[in-house]
Design a protein around this motif. Structure first.
Motif, short mmCIF file in Angstrom:
data_model
loop_
_atom_site.label_atom_id
_atom_site.label_comp_id
_atom_site.label_asym_id
_atom_site.label_seq_id
_atom_site.Cartn_x
_atom_site.Cartn_y
_atom_site.Cartn_z
N PHE A 162 -46.68 13.37 72.51
CA PHE A 162 -45.93 12.39 73.30
C PHE A 162 -46.61 11.02 73.31
N GLY A 163 -47.91 11.00 73.14
CA GLY A 163 -48.61 9.73 73.19
C GLY A 163 -48.22 8.78 72.08
N GLN A 164 -48.01 9.31 70.87
CA GLN A 164 -47.71 8.40 69.76
C GLN A 164 -46.34 7.76 69.88
N LEU A 165 -45.43 8.38 70.64
CA LEU A 165 -44.15 7.74 70.90
C LEU A 165 -44.32 6.47 71.72
N LEU A 166 -45.39 6.39 72.49
CA LEU A 166 -45.65 5.21 73.33
C LEU A 166 -46.46 4.15 72.60
N TRP A 167 -47.47 4.59 71.82
CA TRP A 167 -48.38 3.62 71.22
C TRP A 167 -47.70 2.73 70.19
N GLY A 168 -46.70 3.25 69.47
CA GLY A 168 -46.01 2.44 68.47
C GLY A 168 -45.38 1.19 69.07
N PRO A 169 -44.46 1.35 70.05
CA PRO A 169 -43.87 0.16 70.69
C PRO A 169 -44.89 -0.73 71.40
N ILE A 170 -45.92 -0.11 72.01
CA ILE A 170 -46.93 -0.91 72.70
C ILE A 170 -47.67 -1.80 71.71
N SER A 171 -48.06 -1.24 70.56
CA SER A 171 -48.80 -2.04 69.58
C SER A 171 -47.92 -3.09 68.92
N ASP A 172 -46.61 -2.78 68.77
CA ASP A 172 -45.70 -3.78 68.21
C ASP A 172 -45.59 -5.00 69.12
N ARG A 173 -45.80 -4.79 70.41
CA ARG A 173 -45.64 -5.87 71.37
C ARG A 173 -46.95 -6.59 71.68
N TYR A 174 -48.05 -5.84 71.77
CA TYR A 174 -49.31 -6.43 72.22
C TYR A 174 -50.38 -6.51 71.13
N GLY A 175 -50.12 -5.95 69.94
CA GLY A 175 -51.10 -6.00 68.87
C GLY A 175 -51.75 -4.65 68.64
N ARG A 176 -52.30 -4.47 67.42
CA ARG A 176 -52.88 -3.18 67.06
C ARG A 176 -54.26 -2.97 67.69
N ARG A 177 -55.14 -3.97 67.56
CA ARG A 177 -56.53 -3.76 67.96
C ARG A 177 -56.70 -3.48 69.44
N PRO A 178 -56.07 -4.24 70.35
CA PRO A 178 -56.23 -3.88 71.77
C PRO A 178 -55.66 -2.51 72.10
#
Length: 410
Positions: free
Chosen positions: A58-74
């Motif tokens: 379930f975590g990877q469903l969240l990290w994709g959109p989060i990184s698209d919006r705030y960046g990969r490294r953070p």
């Protein structure tokens, strides 16, 4: 970031990609010892794998959109912090139930590294070069499970099972420092500022496509069987067949060698036969070998080596099923490759929760529960191919079934 990132960047991305294997395979040889130390049944200890898969799925469903919006490294950095906290929690756990909870936290962090490392490769490379870099990272994924149990067996033999999780704490800290030696790969002007709720709603739309369901089914059932294998073999080999903990990694490594070999063979055969034909061949191999696993597990034919050989054939089908099922799903919606990729990953690891969980719940000290789950999953993977039919004699070098009506989602 320079136009042609060097090997230092690739090394960091490879380390991130390996977190899925490092987090689980390193402690597999310690599971019987953990069971005795925590005064828990083997089934409850096996559920530590299921807890990890819950967070990872379930975590990877969240990290994709989060990184698209705030960046990969953070995003990866936050994930690594969670991973370190979860690993420390596992090392300090005094009960199996507490450890299961910390494994969920650990997985929520680890899945950010794995999912976003693929996105970072797409940020940095294009065309053939991107494919080459992804191939290198996938190779790392195959090598990590080969080395993990061997190293884990030595750690538990010389320092105890808690030392394995403190080792993971150290790996997480080193990776966190290494992350900040490379630059952000997603510039601000390329980020997607769509609300996260809208991005999540697209997953439901994708699930209405029959062909994607077929590819998800073939890969998902197979992953359930694979994680039944991961959860069941430590007790089967070490406790039931009395294989020394230090040698468990060698038997586990045989399967990884089979996976690497089948992936190489698949890369040569796919251009000739197409990914759907290779997927069909893989599901047939998986179903047949899975039934044999159940028979060997139930009747004890051939003892340890009868089970090892049949499991080797089943695990080796990975090279024909995983890559081809993912390729088929992505090719149906190339404009939504990110969402499809996250959905595929969630289904694969989510099915692993079920496979490993059932083995843990019905564990009875024999290989039979593992064998039965693997058999059912192998058959389910083959039956999922029905969603990709009807079949035609047309051979376009890419696919076997007649394309069903696929409407581009709005």
């Amino acid at each position: 970031m320079p136009a042609a990132p060097g090997w230092h960047v690739l090394a960091v991305l490879s380390l991130l990609m390996g977190f899925a294997s490092i987090s689980t395979d390193l402690y597999l040889p310690a599971m019987p010892v953990m069971s005795r130390s925590l005064h828990a049944s083997e089934g409850l200890v096996e559920l530590t794998i299921s807890g990890y898969l819950i967070g990872f799925s379930f975590g990877q469903l969240l990290w994709g959109p989060i990184s698209d919006r705030y960046g990969r490294r953070p995003s990866v950095a936050i994930g690594l912090v969670l991973f370190v906290i979860g690993s420390a929690g596992c090392a300090l756990s005094e009960s199996a139930l507490v450890m299961i909870g910390w494994r969920v936290v650990q997985a929520l962090g680890a899945c950010a590294s794995v999912a976003l490392s693929r996105a970072m490769v797409r940020d940095l490379y294009e065309g053939v070069r991107a494919a080459q870099m992804l191939s290198i990272l996938i190779t790392v994924m195959a090598v990590a499970p080969l080395v993990g149990p061997l190293v884990g067996g030595q750690i538990v033999a010389h320092a105890g099972w808690r030392a394995i999780f403190w080792t993971l704490v150290g790996i997480g800290i080193v990776t966190f420092v290494a992350l900040f030696t490379i630059s952000e790969t997603l510039p601000a002007e390329r980020r997607n500022h769509e609300p996260l709720g809208g991005a999540m709603a697209r997953y439901g739309e994708l699930l209405r496509d029959r062909r994607i369901l077929g590819y998800l089914g073939t890969g998902g059932f197979f992953y359930a069987g694979m994680f039944a294998y991961v959860a069941g073999t430590p007790f089967t080999y070490i406790t039931y067949y009395h294989v020394p903990e230090q040698l468990y990694g060698l038997l586990f490594g045989l399967g990884i060698v089979g996976i690497m070999g089948s992936n190489i063979l698949n890369s040569y055969l796919v251009p000739r036969f197409g990914y759907d034909r290779m997927l069909l061949a893989g599901t047939i191999i998986a179903a047949f070998s899975a039934v044999m696993v159940a028979l060997f597990a139930h009747f004890g034919w051939g003892g340890l080596w009868g089970l090892v050989v049949s499991l080797f054939v089943f695990v080796s089908a990975t090279g024909f099923i995983v890559a081809n099922s993912i390729t088929g799903a992505l090719n149906n919606f190339p404009g939504r490759a990110g969402a499809v990729s996250a959905l595929v990953g969630a289904v694969q690891y989510g099915s692993g929760i079920i496979g490993s969980g059932i083995v843990g719940i019905f564990a009875n000290g024999t290989p039979w529960p593992m064998g039965l789950v693997i058999a059912l999953c192998g058959i389910g993977s083959l039956l999922s191919m029905r969603l990709l039919y009807p079949v035609t004699g047309r051979d376009d070098g890419r696919c076997l079934p007649v394309p069903l009506e696929v409407t581009e989602l709005n």
